[in-house]
Structures are given as structure tokens and as C-alpha cells.
Scaffold this active site. Sequence first.
Site, PDB file in Angstrom:
ATOM      1  N   LYS A 170       0.854  -1.185   0.000  1.00 22.43           N
ATOM      2  CA  LYS A 170       0.000   0.000   0.000  1.00 22.43           C
ATOM      3  C   LYS A 170       0.894   1.240   0.000  1.00 22.43           C
ATOM      4  O   LYS A 170       1.505   1.567   1.015  1.00 22.43           O
ATOM      5  CB  LYS A 170      -0.911   0.064   1.222  1.00 22.43           C
ATOM      6  CG  LYS A 170      -1.911   1.243   1.141  1.00 22.43           C
ATOM      7  CD  LYS A 170      -2.458   1.667   2.469  1.00 22.43           C
ATOM      8  CE  LYS A 170      -1.628   2.753   3.115  1.00 22.43           C
ATOM      9  NZ  LYS A 170      -1.697   4.064   2.403  1.00 22.43           N
ATOM     10  N   GLY A 201      -5.087   2.813  -1.143  1.00 24.77           N
ATOM     11  CA  GLY A 201      -6.072   3.044  -0.095  1.00 24.77           C
ATOM     12  C   GLY A 201      -5.515   3.886   1.017  1.00 24.77           C
ATOM     13  O   GLY A 201      -4.358   4.311   0.976  1.00 24.77           O
ATOM     14  N   ASP A 202      -6.331   4.112   2.031  1.00 21.31           N
ATOM     15  CA  ASP A 202      -5.884   4.923   3.155  1.00 21.31           C
ATOM     16  C   ASP A 202      -5.361   4.045   4.288  1.00 21.31           C
ATOM     17  O   ASP A 202      -5.537   2.825   4.292  1.00 21.31           O
ATOM     18  CB  ASP A 202      -6.990   5.865   3.641  1.00 21.31           C
ATOM     19  CG  ASP A 202      -8.242   5.133   4.106  1.00 21.31           C
ATOM     20  OD1 ASP A 202      -8.155   3.939   4.479  1.00 21.31           O
ATOM     21  OD2 ASP A 202      -9.314   5.764   4.111  1.00 21.31           O
ATOM     22  N   GLY A 203      -4.733   4.692   5.262  1.00 17.08           N
ATOM     23  CA  GLY A 203      -4.151   3.964   6.381  1.00 17.08           C
ATOM     24  C   GLY A 203      -5.162   3.258   7.258  1.00 17.08           C
ATOM     25  O   GLY A 203      -4.987   2.070   7.584  1.00 17.08           O
ATOM     26  N   PRO A 204      -6.227   3.960   7.665  1.00 19.96           N
ATOM     27  CA  PRO A 204      -7.194   3.320   8.563  1.00 19.96           C
ATOM     28  C   PRO A 204      -7.899   2.106   7.969  1.00 19.96           C
ATOM     29  O   PRO A 204      -8.435   1.284   8.718  1.00 19.96           O
ATOM     30  CB  PRO A 204      -8.200   4.456   8.842  1.00 19.96           C
ATOM     31  CG  PRO A 204      -7.424   5.708   8.635  1.00 19.96           C
ATOM     32  CD  PRO A 204      -6.488   5.404   7.500  1.00 19.96           C
ATOM     33  N   VAL A 206      -6.900   0.179   4.418  1.00 21.72           N
ATOM     34  CA  VAL A 206      -5.975  -0.766   3.782  1.00 21.72           C
ATOM     35  C   VAL A 206      -4.726  -0.977   4.640  1.00 21.72           C
ATOM     36  O   VAL A 206      -4.275  -2.114   4.830  1.00 21.72           O
ATOM     37  CB  VAL A 206      -5.612  -0.289   2.369  1.00 21.72           C
ATOM     38  CG1 VAL A 206      -4.528  -1.177   1.759  1.00 21.72           C
ATOM     39  CG2 VAL A 206      -6.842  -0.295   1.477  1.00 21.72           C
ATOM     40  N   GLY A 207      -4.181   0.099   5.178  1.00 20.27           N
ATOM     41  CA  GLY A 207      -3.002  -0.046   6.036  1.00 20.27           C
ATOM     42  C   GLY A 207      -3.296  -0.908   7.246  1.00 20.27           C
ATOM     43  O   GLY A 207      -2.509  -1.802   7.601  1.00 20.27           O
ATOM     44  N   GLU A 245      10.599   2.169  10.041  1.00 21.20           N
ATOM     45  CA  GLU A 245      11.505   3.308   9.896  1.00 21.20           C
ATOM     46  C   GLU A 245      10.634   4.531  10.109  1.00 21.20           C
ATOM     47  O   GLU A 245       9.778   4.851   9.284  1.00 21.20           O
ATOM     48  CB  GLU A 245      12.164   3.290   8.521  1.00 21.20           C
ATOM     49  CG  GLU A 245      13.363   4.214   8.427  1.00 21.20           C
ATOM     50  CD  GLU A 245      13.008   5.553   7.828  1.00 21.20           C
ATOM     51  OE1 GLU A 245      12.813   6.506   8.626  1.00 21.20           O
ATOM     52  OE2 GLU A 245      12.924   5.658   6.604  1.00 21.20           O
ATOM     53  N   CYS A 279      13.010  12.313   6.741  1.00 18.51           N
ATOM     54  CA  CYS A 279      13.014  11.891   8.142  1.00 18.51           C
ATOM     55  C   CYS A 279      14.386  12.051   8.788  1.00 18.51           C
ATOM     56  O   CYS A 279      14.493  12.193  10.007  1.00 18.51           O
ATOM     57  CB  CYS A 279      12.544  10.451   8.252  1.00 18.51           C
ATOM     58  SG  CYS A 279      13.440   9.318   7.167  1.00 18.51           S
ATOM     59  N   GLU A 377       8.953  16.752  15.212  1.00 17.92           N
ATOM     60  CA  GLU A 377       9.388  16.671  13.814  1.00 17.92           C
ATOM     61  C   GLU A 377       8.502  17.589  12.978  1.00 17.92           C
ATOM     62  O   GLU A 377       7.306  17.339  12.819  1.00 17.92           O
ATOM     63  CB  GLU A 377       9.299  15.233  13.311  1.00 17.92           C
ATOM     64  CG  GLU A 377       9.857  15.043  11.919  1.00 17.92           C
ATOM     65  CD  GLU A 377       9.843  13.592  11.480  1.00 17.92           C
ATOM     66  OE1 GLU A 377      10.786  13.180  10.780  1.00 17.92           O
ATOM     67  OE2 GLU A 377       8.899  12.859  11.837  1.00 17.92           O
TER      68      GLU A 377
END
Length: 475
Positions: A170, A201-204, A206-207, A245, A279, A377
Amino acid sequence: MRDYTKFYIGGEWIEPKGAKTLDVINPATEKPAGKISLGSESDVDAAVAAARAAFDDWRNTSLDDRIGVMSKIIETYKSRASDIAAAITEEMGAPAWLAEGPQAMSALGHFMTGIKAAKDFAFEEDYGASRVVKEPIGVCGFITPWNWPINQIAAKFAPAMLTGCTIVHKPSEIAPFSAYLFAEVLHEAGLPKGVYNLVNGDGPTVGAAIAAHDGIDMVSFTGSTRAGVDVAQKAAPTVKRVHQELGGKSPNIILEDADLDKAIKASVSGMMANSGQSCNAPSRMIAPNSKMEEIVKRAVEAAEGWTPGDPASAKMGPVVSEAQWDKIQGLIEEGVKEGATVVKGGHGKPEGLETGYYVRPTIFANVTNDMTIAREEIFGPVLCIIGYDTEEEAINIANDTEYGLAGYVHSGDIEHAREVAAKIRAGYIYLNGAQMDFTVPFGGFKRSGNGREFGRHAFDEFLELKSVAGYAPAA
């Protein structure tokens, strides 16, 4: 307008099981550049089934054959590199020089480094009468970010594919175009069906489904520490391996004996490149108070060369999204409220760039390490300069952070730089402006993650150990 609404599953481009789509916004124009489909748990199930079906054949393919496929991928990728670079500029605003160079070309670096590592890697080792065998872990879930989209895909794909794993991926829904083209490259190069599968898809949704899926044996995630914690929590019930990471707030120590001309130019470039969206950016410059006035002056002068504008020609492009722009502006305001001094840039958009998510290259002086801008960050072109009186104090400031991804040391004496580097609690240290080396491991201490990417050390993330006692009785 790009129409990337199909998913790549089992070696074919197929229609998603749901009907939701998402516009992908070009951050330079604030207008849609294309659309993708938003996948569902059912789409993830289909991708996992394809990866699981392909696993036994792929894991039993010889290493020479896998290297041969990777060599074809390299040649195909070269023919599509300009297309991928253009997609990166369009999806996340990277200026052309950066998209065509480090952004797109990093994939070739990981592929070629992976081949060399595979040829030298000990997949079997004998210990007296016993043998230890390193076998592919299985189906791997990749969740990759928007800031270095192809770099992070390639850094995971190369070791996973070469060790015999299969993949469900994803990419970020914010910057998915380059991943789509990457799948086209793999298909054209003849990667066997099911070895790589792409579900947007989105994180909530598919992630989360990838992290929690019973049919996925490990998940490799790159992104924020907050999201990494969520992935680990969702993966915990299935006891799968989680490789992460995550974020950083990297210290950059300018020692008293540093060549200030070289050190400050390298430091500002490292912070402003990619609009500060890296990062491992050297976001906390820790500088001697005895030379502070000169260092601040040099930093401001160096930042003058980083002028935002049209990604086609400018040195700096926009940040990736309105949400990211808002976050950066809020932190700049917080820095001012807490007493830091803006010596370059500041709040608002650059003059003449009202359209696009452009940020003024910003430098704060008189920062203390307890300020919000020194702790969080920012992920934008914002440099914080923190003063120190003694070298011990500088090292304490460097380590006074929840992160530990990278660190930087500048000194006129390489042995001095090495001594200070040894005291920094971070996973990757750059001395005197050294460039990143893909052959050595990249990853973080503390809340910057676990595990390592790049080169031969990345292979271990995708392998299980099997001990066979009595393998050689005569021994």
C-alpha cells in the site's frame, strides 16, 4: 488527469471491489492531477491470496533466477525513469532536479546494491555438526510514505524479492502515482504473477488490514512514529514481525574546529532539500555559542539559494499537501510564541506564490532544546539553531530527544568527528557532509523505529532462521 483506479493483483490489473475514489492533488497547483481507488479489506484479502499462492514457487526459485529477474527490472526501470520522475514531481512537488536525480535514481541504487548483497550473502552457515539456514519469512506487507516514494518502495522491495518473499503493497494515497508506474515496470520486466501486489487506499482501512492480516507474515512500515505505533498494535495479535523506519529530529553538531564554510552550506542544503520533508534531515543545528553570530549569518546566506517556485525549474518545490502546510505554519507560530528568533523566512507563503503549498525557507536562532520546534518533527524547511558552551553539553543536547534516526558531526579533524559520533545515540551518522551510502544499514534507535534497511543488512529483516542439528554428524 491520471486514472489509476485499478489494482495490480496476481499479475493483472483488476477492478477494485469497492467504488470509492480519491483525487490526488498536485501540491504546486492545488488541483487534482489524477485519481485512485480506495481499497477495502476485501481487496487486501485478494492481494494476500495472490501473494500466498505465489510464495512457494518464488521461494524455491534459485537465487540466480531471482537475480536475473532483478536485472530485467533494472533495465526496464531505466526506460521508465523519466516517467517516474515526472510522476513524483506531480504527486508530491519534488523539483525536477531532485525528482530526476535522487528521487527516481535511488531505486536503481537499491536494486544494484541488492544484487551485490545477494551474491555475497550467506543463506546457509555451519556450526560444527549443525547448520543454520536463512529462509524467506513469507508474505510481506509494505506500507510506504509520500516523501521519498520510490526510494522507500525500492529499499523494501529489493531485499524482500531477492530473498524469496512475496509482497502486498500500500503506497501513500497522497503520492501514489510513482508506485503505480513501479508496478508497470515489474509487469513489463516479467516478475512472476503474485510476487508483487498493489492495493491503493488509506491507512485506517488498507493499512490497518495489512497490519492485522493473518496471511501476512511481516509488515514493513515507513512513516510517522504515531502511525508506526498503530501498525505495531494492530500487528501484535498475529505475532508477525514488524519492521519500522519512523520519525526523526536529527542533531547536527558543528564543533569548534569545523570548517564553517563547508559545514554550514552542507547543513542548510541537507535541511532545505526536498522542502525539508526527509526523516533524517539535520533539523537541529547544535552550534558553539562562541561562534554563534557568524554561524547564524552564514546559515541565512546559505538559505538564500533555496528559493521556492515552480517545480519545473526551481530549486525548492512546495510541501506535499495543505495539511502538511498547515502543520508547518502552526509549528513556526509556536516557535515564535516560545521565544525563538526568526532570522530567515517565517510564517506564510513566499511572495508571489499564493497558489501551491509553498513554505518560506525558515531559520530559527536562539532555540533551546525544550522548545516545541526542537522536540517535534516539523517535516518542512525549518532549521533550528541551538547554542552550546562545551562539547559535553552539545552531545547531551544531541541525545536529548525521543528520536534516534540520524546524526551529523562537522569537524576539521576526522578523528575528533569520529569520537563525537560514537557518543550520539542514533542509527546513521554523517561526518563532514558525507553522502548516504546504500551499502550500510539505515534505521533508528529509540522511537525512530527498529530493524534496518539498505544493503545486506536489510536481508535479515525478510528471513527466518532454521537450525538443523545433526546436519553433519561426522563433524
